[in-house]
Design a protein around this motif. Sequence first.
Motif, PDB file in Angstrom:
ATOM      1  N   PHE A 249     -46.032 -20.435  55.631  1.00  0.00           N
ATOM      2  CA  PHE A 249     -47.031 -21.351  55.090  1.00  0.00           C
ATOM      3  C   PHE A 249     -46.545 -21.997  53.793  1.00  0.00           C
ATOM      4  N   ASN A 250     -45.870 -21.218  52.939  1.00  0.00           N
ATOM      5  CA  ASN A 250     -45.389 -21.754  51.665  1.00  0.00           C
ATOM      6  C   ASN A 250     -44.450 -22.939  51.868  1.00  0.00           C
ATOM      7  N   ILE A 251     -43.515 -22.792  52.794  1.00  0.00           N
ATOM      8  CA  ILE A 251     -42.547 -23.875  53.015  1.00  0.00           C
ATOM      9  C   ILE A 251     -43.186 -25.032  53.778  1.00  0.00           C
ATOM     10  N   LEU A 252     -43.789 -24.733  54.914  1.00  0.00           N
ATOM     11  CA  LEU A 252     -44.256 -25.801  55.799  1.00  0.00           C
ATOM     12  C   LEU A 252     -45.549 -26.459  55.328  1.00  0.00           C
ATOM     13  N   PHE A 253     -46.519 -25.658  54.877  1.00  0.00           N
ATOM     14  CA  PHE A 253     -47.798 -26.232  54.450  1.00  0.00           C
ATOM     15  C   PHE A 253     -47.755 -26.697  52.996  1.00  0.00           C
ATOM     16  N   VAL A 254     -47.345 -25.786  52.089  1.00  0.00           N
ATOM     17  CA  VAL A 254     -47.378 -26.108  50.654  1.00  0.00           C
ATOM     18  C   VAL A 254     -46.438 -27.261  50.323  1.00  0.00           C
ATOM     19  N   LEU A 255     -45.164 -27.152  50.732  1.00  0.00           N
ATOM     20  CA  LEU A 255     -44.218 -28.236  50.445  1.00  0.00           C
ATOM     21  C   LEU A 255     -44.526 -29.470  51.281  1.00  0.00           C
ATOM     22  N   GLY A 256     -45.025 -29.253  52.511  1.00  0.00           N
ATOM     23  CA  GLY A 256     -45.395 -30.389  53.363  1.00  0.00           C
ATOM     24  C   GLY A 256     -46.470 -31.241  52.727  1.00  0.00           C
ATOM     25  N   ILE A 257     -47.544 -30.600  52.255  1.00  0.00           N
ATOM     26  CA  ILE A 257     -48.645 -31.323  51.601  1.00  0.00           C
ATOM     27  C   ILE A 257     -48.181 -31.929  50.274  1.00  0.00           C
ATOM     28  N   SER A 258     -47.451 -31.128  49.467  1.00  0.00           N
ATOM     29  CA  SER A 258     -47.006 -31.585  48.141  1.00  0.00           C
ATOM     30  C   SER A 258     -46.107 -32.825  48.243  1.00  0.00           C
ATOM     31  N   ALA A 259     -45.130 -32.778  49.169  1.00  0.00           N
ATOM     32  CA  ALA A 259     -44.206 -33.909  49.322  1.00  0.00           C
ATOM     33  C   ALA A 259     -44.902 -35.125  49.913  1.00  0.00           C
ATOM     34  N   THR A 260     -45.897 -34.903  50.777  1.00  0.00           N
ATOM     35  CA  THR A 260     -46.651 -36.024  51.358  1.00  0.00           C
ATOM     36  C   THR A 260     -47.488 -36.715  50.281  1.00  0.00           C
ATOM     37  N   ILE A 261     -48.035 -35.933  49.343  1.00  0.00           N
ATOM     38  CA  ILE A 261     -48.821 -36.499  48.243  1.00  0.00           C
ATOM     39  C   ILE A 261     -47.926 -37.298  47.301  1.00  0.00           C
ATOM     40  N   SER A 262     -46.807 -36.671  46.898  1.00  0.00           N
ATOM     41  CA  SER A 262     -45.891 -37.310  45.946  1.00  0.00           C
ATOM     42  C   SER A 262     -44.483 -36.790  46.189  1.00  0.00           C
TER      43      SER A 262
END
Length: 317
Positions: A249-262
């Motif tokens: 979840f940390n890699i796929l969800f957290v970084l996925g959402i964070s990079a999509t935002i900015s």
Amino acid sequence: MTYILLIVGFALLIKGADLFVDGSSNIARLLRIPAILIGLTIVAFGTSSPEATVSIIAALEGSAHVSLGNVVGSNIFNITLVVGVAAFLYPLKVENETIRKEIPFTLLASAALLILMSDIALQGFSSNLLTRSDGIIFLLFLAIFMYYVIEIGLKSRKNTEEEQAPKDIKWGKNILITILGLAGIIFGGNLVVDNGTEIAYSLGMSETLVGLTIIAIGTSLPELVTSISAALKKESEIALGNIVGSNIFNILFVLGISATISPLAVDNKVFIDVGIMIALTAVLLIFSRTSFRVGKREGLVLAAAYIIYLVYIILRN
């Protein structure tokens, strides 16, 4: 005052994650979702929610190095110290086929992170960046993982009798607990990011270092508490499954959402940390495959590896 607010932020994160896991798990039982599905999704997501909140807030505030450092640092902390302490307290058996498949999936997600952030080496760009399209790729990987988990859950539902929710579990109470937990996570996350970065600058630390250490350890406390509690209760599969699921979840969800935002700028030093994360995940895979258990000896090796890593990154700064 800054240090007090940082501690308050961590306390809110931990208590918020605890309430969120309890409330959402009970709601899942009321909906009669299989227990295995609760463990692989809600518990893993709940204990990863502090990382998600901190990284998303950091991305929104333009602190990209905190976002990436937090995820990589949290994953290394989880694999080494959390699994190490839990295994030392009670050997972690790796009997469940699900867990044996999740560890290689964590390895795959980690390798995908290394590839997607290597823009200079692979594409000849002037800087390394996790772009919005990279974030979307992570979220697509997450969708594949969730499909796999749901399929496993549905199979287990066919093979076992449907559990009835205890009569003392009420909708209203658990919805309220879940909302309060989420509020604690969000508010605590704000305090951690703001005060953690302020302390970093005052001590001359880089954003990357504070993300890899102070914030990573703080946001990983729910995993530590959950896994130690599970180990003491001799629920070894929950202890290991929680960590592996959280890292995915940390890699796929957290970084996925964070990079999509900015889009997230990548500090060159993080490449070494990602390499260490991949190597430690491979070590965990070897430990779990050899005798299908992570014993006291392996636990000590993993815990010692974190101490060595912590000394290394502090000296490196």
